[in-house]
Design a protein around this motif. Structure first.
Motif, PDB file in Angstrom:
ATOM      1  N   GLY A  16     -25.759  -7.404 -11.667  1.00  0.00           N
ATOM      2  CA  GLY A  16     -24.229  -7.391 -11.937  1.00  0.00           C
ATOM      3  C   GLY A  16     -23.303  -7.870 -10.707  1.00  0.00           C
ATOM      4  N   VAL A  17     -22.366  -8.553 -11.145  1.00  0.00           N
ATOM      5  CA  VAL A  17     -21.482  -8.898  -9.946  1.00  0.00           C
ATOM      6  C   VAL A  17     -19.905  -8.757 -10.602  1.00  0.00           C
ATOM      7  CG1 VAL A  17     -20.458 -10.635  -8.178  1.00  0.00           C
ATOM      8  CG2 VAL A  17     -23.127 -10.326  -8.487  1.00  0.00           C
ATOM      9  N   PRO A  18     -19.109  -7.699 -10.100  1.00  0.00           N
ATOM     10  CA  PRO A  18     -18.027  -7.825 -10.604  1.00  0.00           C
ATOM     11  C   PRO A  18     -16.975  -8.866 -10.240  1.00  0.00           C
ATOM     12  CG  PRO A  18     -18.430  -5.607  -9.279  1.00  0.00           C
ATOM     13  CD  PRO A  18     -19.476  -6.833  -9.099  1.00  0.00           C
ATOM     14  N   VAL A  19     -16.135  -9.488 -11.247  1.00  0.00           N
ATOM     15  CA  VAL A  19     -14.990 -10.459 -10.731  1.00  0.00           C
ATOM     16  C   VAL A  19     -13.865  -9.893 -11.154  1.00  0.00           C
ATOM     17  CG1 VAL A  19     -14.434 -12.980 -11.034  1.00  0.00           C
ATOM     18  CG2 VAL A  19     -17.010 -12.161 -11.530  1.00  0.00           C
ATOM     19  N   ILE A  20     -12.923  -9.843 -10.122  1.00  0.00           N
ATOM     20  CA  ILE A  20     -11.492  -9.360 -10.230  1.00  0.00           C
ATOM     21  C   ILE A  20     -10.437 -10.380 -10.017  1.00  0.00           C
ATOM     22  CG2 ILE A  20      -9.770  -7.723  -9.163  1.00  0.00           C
ATOM     23  CD1 ILE A  20     -11.960  -5.806  -8.682  1.00  0.00           C
ATOM     24  N   LEU A  25     -16.971 -10.287  -6.199  1.00  0.00           N
ATOM     25  CA  LEU A  25     -16.906  -9.289  -5.114  1.00  0.00           C
ATOM     26  C   LEU A  25     -18.289  -9.683  -4.167  1.00  0.00           C
ATOM     27  CD1 LEU A  25     -15.290  -6.030  -6.430  1.00  0.00           C
ATOM     28  CD2 LEU A  25     -14.428  -7.681  -5.170  1.00  0.00           C
ATOM     29  N   HIS A  26     -19.398 -10.152  -4.913  1.00  0.00           N
ATOM     30  CA  HIS A  26     -20.576 -10.333  -4.290  1.00  0.00           C
ATOM     31  C   HIS A  26     -21.007 -11.861  -4.560  1.00  0.00           C
ATOM     32  CE1 HIS A  26     -20.782  -6.013  -3.207  1.00  0.00           C
ATOM     33  NE2 HIS A  26     -20.827  -5.665  -4.438  1.00  0.00           N
ATOM     34  N   ILE A  28     -22.776 -14.613  -5.918  1.00  0.00           N
ATOM     35  CA  ILE A  28     -23.309 -14.749  -7.521  1.00  0.00           C
ATOM     36  C   ILE A  28     -24.970 -15.329  -7.541  1.00  0.00           C
ATOM     37  CG2 ILE A  28     -22.518 -17.167  -7.922  1.00  0.00           C
ATOM     38  CD1 ILE A  28     -22.345 -14.396 -10.276  1.00  0.00           C
ATOM     39  N   TYR A  29     -25.264 -15.636  -6.223  1.00  0.00           N
ATOM     40  CA  TYR A  29     -26.575 -16.045  -6.231  1.00  0.00           C
ATOM     41  C   TYR A  29     -27.740 -14.965  -5.935  1.00  0.00           C
ATOM     42  CZ  TYR A  29     -24.323 -20.667  -5.888  1.00  0.00           C
ATOM     43  OH  TYR A  29     -23.785 -21.720  -6.129  1.00  0.00           O
ATOM     44  N   ASN A  30     -27.423 -14.304  -4.719  1.00  0.00           N
ATOM     45  CA  ASN A  30     -28.185 -13.319  -4.533  1.00  0.00           C
ATOM     46  C   ASN A  30     -27.534 -12.061  -3.864  1.00  0.00           C
ATOM     47  OD1 ASN A  30     -30.609 -11.663  -3.439  1.00  0.00           O
ATOM     48  ND2 ASN A  30     -31.728 -13.053  -2.943  1.00  0.00           N
ATOM     49  N   PRO A  31     -26.780 -11.372  -4.652  1.00  0.00           N
ATOM     50  CA  PRO A  31     -26.057 -10.106  -4.037  1.00  0.00           C
ATOM     51  C   PRO A  31     -26.626  -9.323  -3.192  1.00  0.00           C
ATOM     52  CG  PRO A  31     -26.244  -9.775  -6.179  1.00  0.00           C
ATOM     53  CD  PRO A  31     -26.731 -11.244  -5.973  1.00  0.00           C
ATOM     54  N   LYS A  32     -28.130  -8.969  -3.222  1.00  0.00           N
ATOM     55  CA  LYS A  32     -28.772  -7.927  -2.515  1.00  0.00           C
ATOM     56  C   LYS A  32     -29.253  -8.343  -1.183  1.00  0.00           C
ATOM     57  CE  LYS A  32     -30.287  -4.649  -5.715  1.00  0.00           C
ATOM     58  NZ  LYS A  32     -31.365  -3.572  -6.122  1.00  0.00           N
ATOM     59  N   LYS A  33     -29.660  -9.945  -1.283  1.00  0.00           N
ATOM     60  CA  LYS A  33     -29.923 -10.613   0.114  1.00  0.00           C
ATOM     61  C   LYS A  33     -28.585 -10.462   0.917  1.00  0.00           C
ATOM     62  CE  LYS A  33     -31.861 -14.453   2.142  1.00  0.00           C
ATOM     63  NZ  LYS A  33     -32.375 -15.692   1.968  1.00  0.00           N
ATOM     64  N   GLU A  34     -27.372 -10.685   0.135  1.00  0.00           N
ATOM     65  CA  GLU A  34     -26.063 -10.681   0.917  1.00  0.00           C
ATOM     66  C   GLU A  34     -25.858  -9.325   1.554  1.00  0.00           C
ATOM     67  OE1 GLU A  34     -21.730 -12.216  -0.537  1.00  0.00           O
ATOM     68  OE2 GLU A  34     -22.724 -10.356  -1.452  1.00  0.00           O
ATOM     69  N   ALA A  35     -26.108  -8.317   0.737  1.00  0.00           N
ATOM     70  CA  ALA A  35     -26.005  -7.062   1.079  1.00  0.00           C
ATOM     71  C   ALA A  35     -26.729  -6.587   2.462  1.00  0.00           C
ATOM     72  CB  ALA A  35     -26.321  -6.007  -0.024  1.00  0.00           C
ATOM     73  N   GLU A  36     -27.958  -7.028   2.339  1.00  0.00           N
ATOM     74  CA  GLU A  36     -28.911  -6.828   3.661  1.00  0.00           C
ATOM     75  C   GLU A  36     -28.420  -7.471   4.773  1.00  0.00           C
ATOM     76  OE1 GLU A  36     -32.920  -7.850   2.438  1.00  0.00           O
ATOM     77  OE2 GLU A  36     -32.800  -6.423   0.953  1.00  0.00           O
ATOM     78  N   PHE A  59     -19.859  -3.687  -6.036  1.00  0.00           N
ATOM     79  CA  PHE A  59     -20.916  -3.023  -6.986  1.00  0.00           C
ATOM     80  C   PHE A  59     -21.936  -2.562  -6.105  1.00  0.00           C
ATOM     81  CE2 PHE A  59     -22.401  -3.613 -11.345  1.00  0.00           C
ATOM     82  CZ  PHE A  59     -21.630  -2.865 -12.155  1.00  0.00           C
ATOM     83  N   GLY A  60     -21.534  -1.806  -4.952  1.00  0.00           N
ATOM     84  CA  GLY A  60     -22.403  -0.942  -4.275  1.00  0.00           C
ATOM     85  C   GLY A  60     -23.687  -1.440  -3.508  1.00  0.00           C
ATOM     86  N   TYR A  61     -24.050  -2.943  -3.815  1.00  0.00           N
ATOM     87  CA  TYR A  61     -25.063  -3.321  -2.914  1.00  0.00           C
ATOM     88  C   TYR A  61     -25.033  -3.270  -1.445  1.00  0.00           C
ATOM     89  CZ  TYR A  61     -25.408  -5.460  -7.563  1.00  0.00           C
ATOM     90  OH  TYR A  61     -25.340  -5.430  -8.891  1.00  0.00           O
ATOM     91  N   HIS A  62     -23.854  -3.704  -0.971  1.00  0.00           N
ATOM     92  CA  HIS A  62     -23.578  -3.453   0.537  1.00  0.00           C
ATOM     93  C   HIS A  62     -23.815  -1.992   0.999  1.00  0.00           C
ATOM     94  CE1 HIS A  62     -19.763  -2.532  -1.270  1.00  0.00           C
ATOM     95  NE2 HIS A  62     -19.403  -2.366  -0.162  1.00  0.00           N
ATOM     96  N   ILE A  63     -23.374  -1.019   0.035  1.00  0.00           N
ATOM     97  CA  ILE A  63     -23.430   0.391   0.588  1.00  0.00           C
ATOM     98  C   ILE A  63     -24.896   0.998   0.415  1.00  0.00           C
ATOM     99  CG2 ILE A  63     -22.636   2.648  -0.381  1.00  0.00           C
ATOM    100  CD1 ILE A  63     -20.140   1.142  -1.446  1.00  0.00           C
ATOM    101  N   ASP A  64     -25.644   0.609  -0.601  1.00  0.00           N
ATOM    102  CA  ASP A  64     -27.156   0.870  -0.582  1.00  0.00           C
ATOM    103  C   ASP A  64     -27.966   0.251   0.795  1.00  0.00           C
ATOM    104  OD1 ASP A  64     -27.450   2.228  -2.890  1.00  0.00           O
ATOM    105  OD2 ASP A  64     -27.484   0.094  -4.154  1.00  0.00           O
ATOM    106  N   ALA A  65     -27.478  -0.934   1.068  1.00  0.00           N
ATOM    107  CA  ALA A  65     -28.079  -1.383   2.293  1.00  0.00           C
ATOM    108  C   ALA A  65     -27.624  -0.913   3.717  1.00  0.00           C
ATOM    109  CB  ALA A  65     -27.691  -2.821   2.231  1.00  0.00           C
ATOM    110  N   VAL A  66     -26.293  -0.275   3.700  1.00  0.00           N
ATOM    111  CA  VAL A  66     -25.791   0.405   4.663  1.00  0.00           C
ATOM    112  C   VAL A  66     -26.611   1.876   4.871  1.00  0.00           C
ATOM    113  CG1 VAL A  66     -24.020   1.659   5.660  1.00  0.00           C
ATOM    114  CG2 VAL A  66     -23.589  -0.753   4.796  1.00  0.00           C
ATOM    115  N   ALA A  67     -26.885   2.513   3.528  1.00  0.00           N
ATOM    116  CA  ALA A  67     -27.618   3.588   3.387  1.00  0.00           C
ATOM    117  C   ALA A  67     -28.977   3.643   3.938  1.00  0.00           C
ATOM    118  CB  ALA A  67     -27.557   4.092   2.158  1.00  0.00           C
ATOM    119  N   ASN A  68     -29.544   2.163   3.729  1.00  0.00           N
ATOM    120  CA  ASN A  68     -31.171   2.107   4.209  1.00  0.00           C
ATOM    121  C   ASN A  68     -31.040   2.222   5.557  1.00  0.00           C
ATOM    122  OD1 ASN A  68     -31.981   2.151   1.504  1.00  0.00           O
ATOM    123  ND2 ASN A  68     -31.919   0.114   1.238  1.00  0.00           N
TER     124      ASN A  68
END
Lengths: 214, 95
Positions: A16-20, A25-26, A28-36, A59-68
């Protein structure tokens, strides 16, 4: 920026990618890779600090990656996320959750209220690393600018109502600053009000040379 | 039971020295309840003094950081300080 539209789209890899207001916000191709990549770009800051303040939930992906990353460097760590957009927080909570219990979201548009929270003050006293999600920051630029340049009023008339009953009894009926209050007490030939001794004690124990250095 | 408060607000070394005084006091006044007031950052030695029923501590570093910064309301420091000493204020100590 006011949120006129918020929707959730799916990235190409199914996240999921929020659009405001039309802004993704992330990736649209690969938000988790972007977060890493995001987290690795901040690796030095994360390695140095076990307290981290993240501006923007996304949507928190970058925060998960920071936490890791934080978990690799620190046994104990704390990540606090500031997000003014309640709609986004609701959307996040309806679809995702942080499994890492060291992550806390503060959702408020009230900058005064955020800084008036003793737990938030305790976080700042630890001089956390501050990391921003650019897309979220830009959408809420006014809020985050106010947040980053915030100064509290030193005048008691502005915060008296927020004092606990006990603190209010000690403080008494004075509208000026703490500094002025202490000077007023010190200018008295005889201190007659019992509570004024406590204010003098607080002044004495909080001289600048006691300040935490980290 | 009468309550006695020892204020140990100088240094950890002074607290260690005070341990003997407190011990002697306890021996001569077995029916007195002894408490200590100290700072959070130097309270370590106070926690190993025998016969102390309560240790009250003030987090002076936190209060100092709050009161000397533009970003925190002084209300936070006043509230935290008051909370730290509230039980002390409402307890009847031997004078």
């Amino acid at each position: 920026m006011e949120t006129t539209s918020i929707e959730l789209q799916s990235s190409r890899d199914g996240f999921g990618v929020p659009v405001i207001n039309g802004i993704y916000l992330h990736s649209i191709y690969n938000p988790k890779k972007e977060a890493e990549t995001f987290a690795s770009n901040h690796a030095d800051a994360i390695a140095q600090k076990d307290h981290i303040l993240v501006l923007g939930l996304g949507f928190g992906y970058h925060i998960d990656a920071v936490a890791n990353f934080a978990a690799r460097f620190h046994k104990n760590y704390k990540i606090v996320v500031i997000e003014p957009n309640q709609q986004l927080v609701d959307l996040f909570k309806a679809n995702r959750t942080f499994e890492d219990k060291n992550i806390e979201i503060i959702s408020s548009e009230d900058v005064n209220g955020i800084y008036a929270d003793i737990n938030f003050a305790r976080l700042l006293i630890k001089k956390p690393a501050i990391i921003k999600l650019d897309t979220a920051f830009n959408i809420n630029k006014d809020f985050f600018t106010k947040f980053l340049t915030y100064k509290a009023s030193s005048q008691a008339k502005d915060y008296k109502k927020a004092l606990s009953n006990q603190a209010s009894n000690i403080w008494g009926d004075f509208d000026g600053s703490f500094h002025d209050r202490i000077n007023e007490i010190k200018s008295q030939k005889v201190v007659t009000r019992r509570e004024d001794f406590l204010l003098l004690a607080l002044s004495e124990i909080t001289r600048k040379d006691n300040e935490v250095s980290q | 039971m009468k309550k006695v408060l020892f204020t140990l607000l100088r240094s950890e070394t002074d607290t260690i020295k005070a341990a003997r005084i407190i011990g002697a006091f306890r021996e001569n006044n077995p029916h007195h309840e002894v408490s200590i007031l100290t700072y959070e950052d130097i309270k370590g030695p106070a926690t190993i003094i025998k016969g102390v029923s309560q240790i009250y501590s003030i987090n002076r570093q936190e209060l100092t950081s709050i009161l000397n910064s533009d970003i925190y309301s002084d209300a936070l420091a006043l509230d935290q300080f008051t909370e730290s000493i509230e039980e002390l204020r409402t307890t009847e100590w031997i004078q």
